[in-house]
Design a protein around this motif. Structure first.
Motif, PDB file in Angstrom:
ATOM      1  N   ASP A  99       0.841  -1.203   0.000  1.00 36.25           N
ATOM      2  CA  ASP A  99       0.000   0.000   0.000  1.00 36.25           C
ATOM      3  C   ASP A  99       0.877   1.255   0.000  1.00 36.25           C
ATOM      4  O   ASP A  99       0.690   2.163  -0.815  1.00 36.25           O
ATOM      5  CB  ASP A  99      -0.912  -0.012   1.221  1.00 36.25           C
ATOM      6  CG  ASP A  99      -2.065   0.979   1.109  1.00 36.25           C
ATOM      7  OD1 ASP A  99      -2.614   1.133  -0.005  1.00 36.25           O
ATOM      8  OD2 ASP A  99      -2.428   1.590   2.130  1.00 36.25           O
ATOM      9  N   ALA A 100       1.842   1.315   0.910  1.00 33.91           N
ATOM     10  CA  ALA A 100       2.710   2.488   0.984  1.00 33.91           C
ATOM     11  C   ALA A 100       3.601   2.598  -0.249  1.00 33.91           C
ATOM     12  O   ALA A 100       3.813   3.699  -0.777  1.00 33.91           O
ATOM     13  CB  ALA A 100       3.560   2.423   2.250  1.00 33.91           C
ATOM     14  N   ALA A 101       4.120   1.468  -0.732  1.00 35.55           N
ATOM     15  CA  ALA A 101       5.010   1.492  -1.894  1.00 35.55           C
ATOM     16  C   ALA A 101       4.311   2.045  -3.129  1.00 35.55           C
ATOM     17  O   ALA A 101       4.938   2.688  -3.976  1.00 35.55           O
ATOM     18  CB  ALA A 101       5.541   0.092  -2.172  1.00 35.55           C
ATOM     19  N   PHE A 102       3.004   1.811  -3.250  1.00 43.62           N
ATOM     20  CA  PHE A 102       2.244   2.349  -4.373  1.00 43.62           C
ATOM     21  C   PHE A 102       2.376   3.866  -4.445  1.00 43.62           C
ATOM     22  O   PHE A 102       2.492   4.446  -5.527  1.00 43.62           O
ATOM     23  CB  PHE A 102       0.774   1.948  -4.241  1.00 43.62           C
ATOM     24  CG  PHE A 102      -0.122   2.559  -5.278  1.00 43.62           C
ATOM     25  CD1 PHE A 102      -0.174   2.045  -6.563  1.00 43.62           C
ATOM     26  CD2 PHE A 102      -0.924   3.656  -4.975  1.00 43.62           C
ATOM     27  CE1 PHE A 102      -0.998   2.605  -7.525  1.00 43.62           C
ATOM     28  CE2 PHE A 102      -1.746   4.225  -5.933  1.00 43.62           C
ATOM     29  CZ  PHE A 102      -1.783   3.695  -7.215  1.00 43.62           C
ATOM     30  N   PHE A 103       2.369   4.518  -3.290  1.00 43.64           N
ATOM     31  CA  PHE A 103       2.481   5.979  -3.258  1.00 43.64           C
ATOM     32  C   PHE A 103       3.944   6.431  -3.321  1.00 43.64           C
ATOM     33  O   PHE A 103       4.255   7.427  -3.982  1.00 43.64           O
ATOM     34  CB  PHE A 103       1.802   6.521  -2.000  1.00 43.64           C
ATOM     35  CG  PHE A 103       0.334   6.233  -1.950  1.00 43.64           C
ATOM     36  CD1 PHE A 103      -0.563   6.991  -2.687  1.00 43.64           C
ATOM     37  CD2 PHE A 103      -0.154   5.172  -1.207  1.00 43.64           C
ATOM     38  CE1 PHE A 103      -1.917   6.703  -2.676  1.00 43.64           C
ATOM     39  CE2 PHE A 103      -1.509   4.880  -1.182  1.00 43.64           C
ATOM     40  CZ  PHE A 103      -2.397   5.644  -1.926  1.00 43.64           C
ATOM     41  N   VAL A 104       4.829   5.715  -2.636  1.00 45.55           N
ATOM     42  CA  VAL A 104       6.241   6.073  -2.680  1.00 45.55           C
ATOM     43  C   VAL A 104       6.751   6.059  -4.123  1.00 45.55           C
ATOM     44  O   VAL A 104       7.528   6.918  -4.537  1.00 45.55           O
ATOM     45  CB  VAL A 104       7.079   5.113  -1.814  1.00 45.55           C
ATOM     46  CG1 VAL A 104       8.565   5.449  -1.943  1.00 45.55           C
ATOM     47  CG2 VAL A 104       6.662   5.186  -0.352  1.00 45.55           C
ATOM     48  N   LEU A 105       6.300   5.088  -4.910  1.00 51.77           N
ATOM     49  CA  LEU A 105       6.755   4.942  -6.286  1.00 51.77           C
ATOM     50  C   LEU A 105       5.878   5.696  -7.286  1.00 51.77           C
ATOM     51  O   LEU A 105       5.971   5.477  -8.488  1.00 51.77           O
ATOM     52  CB  LEU A 105       6.815   3.459  -6.665  1.00 51.77           C
ATOM     53  CG  LEU A 105       7.856   2.647  -5.885  1.00 51.77           C
ATOM     54  CD1 LEU A 105       7.780   1.180  -6.260  1.00 51.77           C
ATOM     55  CD2 LEU A 105       9.262   3.192  -6.116  1.00 51.77           C
ATOM     56  N   GLY A 106       5.030   6.577  -6.789  1.00 51.00           N
ATOM     57  CA  GLY A 106       4.229   7.408  -7.678  1.00 51.00           C
ATOM     58  C   GLY A 106       5.084   8.504  -8.300  1.00 51.00           C
ATOM     59  O   GLY A 106       6.271   8.648  -7.984  1.00 51.00           O
ATOM     60  N   PRO A 107       4.496   9.292  -9.208  1.00 47.46           N
ATOM     61  CA  PRO A 107       5.243  10.392  -9.829  1.00 47.46           C
ATOM     62  C   PRO A 107       5.832  11.320  -8.776  1.00 47.46           C
ATOM     63  O   PRO A 107       5.128  11.754  -7.860  1.00 47.46           O
ATOM     64  CB  PRO A 107       4.173  11.105 -10.671  1.00 47.46           C
ATOM     65  CG  PRO A 107       3.145  10.048 -10.939  1.00 47.46           C
ATOM     66  CD  PRO A 107       3.106   9.187  -9.705  1.00 47.46           C
ATOM     67  N   ALA A 108       7.121  11.597  -8.880  1.00 49.24           N
ATOM     68  CA  ALA A 108       7.805  12.412  -7.885  1.00 49.24           C
ATOM     69  C   ALA A 108       8.337  13.692  -8.521  1.00 49.24           C
ATOM     70  O   ALA A 108       8.810  13.681  -9.655  1.00 49.24           O
ATOM     71  CB  ALA A 108       8.960  11.631  -7.259  1.00 49.24           C
ATOM     72  N   SER A 109       8.231  14.783  -7.770  1.00 48.47           N
ATOM     73  CA  SER A 109       8.754  16.055  -8.260  1.00 48.47           C
ATOM     74  C   SER A 109      10.032  16.458  -7.537  1.00 48.47           C
ATOM     75  O   SER A 109      10.804  17.272  -8.019  1.00 48.47           O
ATOM     76  CB  SER A 109       7.705  17.165  -8.081  1.00 48.47           C
ATOM     77  OG  SER A 109       7.331  17.277  -6.717  1.00 48.47           O
ATOM     78  N   GLY A 110      10.264  15.889  -6.371  1.00 50.99           N
ATOM     79  CA  GLY A 110      11.447  16.226  -5.591  1.00 50.99           C
ATOM     80  C   GLY A 110      12.562  15.226  -5.792  1.00 50.99           C
ATOM     81  O   GLY A 110      12.437  14.262  -6.552  1.00 50.99           O
ATOM     82  N   PRO A 111      13.670  15.409  -5.086  1.00 54.38           N
ATOM     83  CA  PRO A 111      14.818  14.509  -5.236  1.00 54.38           C
ATOM     84  C   PRO A 111      14.576  13.157  -4.590  1.00 54.38           C
ATOM     85  O   PRO A 111      13.783  13.022  -3.653  1.00 54.38           O
ATOM     86  CB  PRO A 111      15.939  15.267  -4.520  1.00 54.38           C
ATOM     87  CG  PRO A 111      15.228  16.102  -3.494  1.00 54.38           C
ATOM     88  CD  PRO A 111      13.934  16.508  -4.141  1.00 54.38           C
ATOM     89  N   THR A 112      15.248  12.154  -5.105  1.00 58.43           N
ATOM     90  CA  THR A 112      15.248  10.823  -4.518  1.00 58.43           C
ATOM     91  C   THR A 112      16.595  10.621  -3.839  1.00 58.43           C
ATOM     92  O   THR A 112      17.638  10.835  -4.445  1.00 58.43           O
ATOM     93  CB  THR A 112      15.031   9.745  -5.589  1.00 58.43           C
ATOM     94  OG1 THR A 112      13.755   9.950  -6.202  1.00 58.43           O
ATOM     95  CG2 THR A 112      15.060   8.352  -4.972  1.00 58.43           C
ATOM     96  N   ARG A 113      16.573  10.224  -2.579  1.00 57.01           N
ATOM     97  CA  ARG A 113      17.805  10.066  -1.819  1.00 57.01           C
ATOM     98  C   ARG A 113      17.869   8.681  -1.202  1.00 57.01           C
ATOM     99  O   ARG A 113      16.837   8.057  -0.962  1.00 57.01           O
ATOM    100  CB  ARG A 113      17.905  11.132  -0.719  1.00 57.01           C
ATOM    101  CG  ARG A 113      17.757  12.556  -1.225  1.00 57.01           C
ATOM    102  CD  ARG A 113      17.803  13.569  -0.083  1.00 57.01           C
ATOM    103  NE  ARG A 113      16.789  13.333   0.935  1.00 57.01           N
ATOM    104  CZ  ARG A 113      15.521  13.700   0.833  1.00 57.01           C
ATOM    105  NH1 ARG A 113      15.098  14.305  -0.275  1.00 57.01           N
ATOM    106  NH2 ARG A 113      14.669  13.473   1.806  1.00 57.01           N
ATOM    107  N   PHE A 114      19.095   8.230  -0.918  1.00 52.11           N
ATOM    108  CA  PHE A 114      19.262   6.948  -0.243  1.00 52.11           C
ATOM    109  C   PHE A 114      20.233   7.126   0.917  1.00 52.11           C
ATOM    110  O   PHE A 114      21.320   7.670   0.751  1.00 52.11           O
ATOM    111  CB  PHE A 114      19.797   5.881  -1.194  1.00 52.11           C
ATOM    112  CG  PHE A 114      19.808   4.498  -0.579  1.00 52.11           C
ATOM    113  CD1 PHE A 114      18.614   3.816  -0.365  1.00 52.11           C
ATOM    114  CD2 PHE A 114      21.003   3.886  -0.210  1.00 52.11           C
ATOM    115  CE1 PHE A 114      18.610   2.556   0.222  1.00 52.11           C
ATOM    116  CE2 PHE A 114      21.001   2.621   0.369  1.00 52.11           C
ATOM    117  CZ  PHE A 114      19.807   1.949   0.582  1.00 52.11           C
ATOM    118  N   ARG A 115      19.800   6.663   2.080  1.00 49.89           N
ATOM    119  CA  ARG A 115      20.630   6.738   3.282  1.00 49.89           C
ATOM    120  C   ARG A 115      21.076   5.327   3.642  1.00 49.89           C
ATOM    121  O   ARG A 115      20.272   4.489   4.076  1.00 49.89           O
ATOM    122  CB  ARG A 115      19.846   7.377   4.426  1.00 49.89           C
ATOM    123  CG  ARG A 115      19.455   8.832   4.182  1.00 49.89           C
ATOM    124  CD  ARG A 115      18.564   9.359   5.293  1.00 49.89           C
ATOM    125  NE  ARG A 115      19.235   9.280   6.594  1.00 49.89           N
ATOM    126  CZ  ARG A 115      18.616   9.456   7.759  1.00 49.89           C
ATOM    127  NH1 ARG A 115      17.310   9.717   7.778  1.00 49.89           N
ATOM    128  NH2 ARG A 115      19.269   9.357   8.894  1.00 49.89           N
TER     129      ARG A 115
END
Length: 257
Positions: free
Chosen positions: A102-118
């Motif tokens: 459920d959450a991944a559906f929104f996380v992987l939606g169209p994004a306008s901001g930066p994608t970061r990995f920690r």
């Protein structure tokens, strides 16, 4: 792992190929990875696993808070819930998978901001059932297509839900009735999902079904091209007019004026 140009998140695919561990942060939430596999997902648009467990009655709120206090810093909340007998392993896994997709559906939606990995960041829930990144992307695509096949109007997903009276003879399912009881013209599908303790995607599906049946008001739009494609008129051998279909045709015409 071969990364295709059509990947929803090329960075996610690269991290999976690297067998990376950490947190992938995007506009609409976070994916947590361990050895390149997704172990959890969170989004403000989707009720978390705590809501799904406690709202459904499987776990008292006090039991959840206790597990979080005792095992959160060890990143073993899930294991503690099972070992303490609060819930079964099957209940945990079912709610975990539901919350993750459920959450991944929104996380992987169209994004306008930066994608970061920690790198190295771990989630307090701990491992329950890791899922391959390809599986999560594939399920996300399937859900997008399913929404549009029900009623292709994405504006419904973020607009307040405004109910209508059923036409004579129209019947509601139990899930639809519970949803419409909370539809006050202010709450969005996401707000209703949180109130019901249900996955948001399931609520989006129901809202689109209700819109297709003429049981919720469609969002207003000034762009005729954004209107959903209407189905062909009812067949000649249908003796009575389809009230829901007529409502939808009327709404589409009014919105385009």
């Amino acid at each position: 792992m071969r990364i295709t140009a059509s990947a929803i998140s090329p960075m996610l695919m690269r991290l999976a190929a690297e067998e990376a561990t950490g947190a992938l942060l995007r506009d609409q939430g976070t994916l947590y990875l361990v050895d390149g596999r997704i172990v959890h997902a969170e989004s403000p648009a989707a009720p978390g696993i705590d809501v799904l467990l406690t709202a459904g009655g499987a776990l008292p709120r006090q039991g959840w808070q206790e597990a979080l206090s005792l095992a959160g810093t060890r990143h073993e909340v899930g294991r503690h819930l099972v070992d303490s007998g609060r819930i079964t392993a099957g209940e945990l896994e079912m709610c975990h998978i539901g919350a993750l997709f459920d959450a991944a559906f929104f996380v992987l939606g169209p994004a306008s901001g930066p994608t970061r990995f920690r790198y190295g960041v771990a989630h307090w829930l701990g491992r329950v059932r890791p899922v391959a990144a390809e599986t999560v992307e594939r399920e996300t695509r399937r859900r997008r297509a399913l929404l549009d096949s029900v009623w292709p109007c994405p504006e419904l997903d973020t607009s307040p839900v405004v109910p209508r009276q059923p036409a004579p003879g129209q019947k509601l399912t139990g899930r639809q009735d519970a949803l419409l009881r909370l539809a006050d013209g202010v709450r969005t599908p996401t707000a209703i999902a949180w109130a019901l303790g249900r996955p948001t995607f399931h609520t989006l599906i129901e809202v689109r079904r209700l819109a297709a049946a003429g049981l919720v008001e469609p969002p207003r739009t000034e762009d005729p091209a954004a209107l959903p494609i209407l189905p062909v008129p009812f067949p000649e051998d249908q003796p009575e007019p389809d009230i829901a279909l007529l409502r939808r045709v009327r709404d589409a015409l009014e919105a385009s004026l």
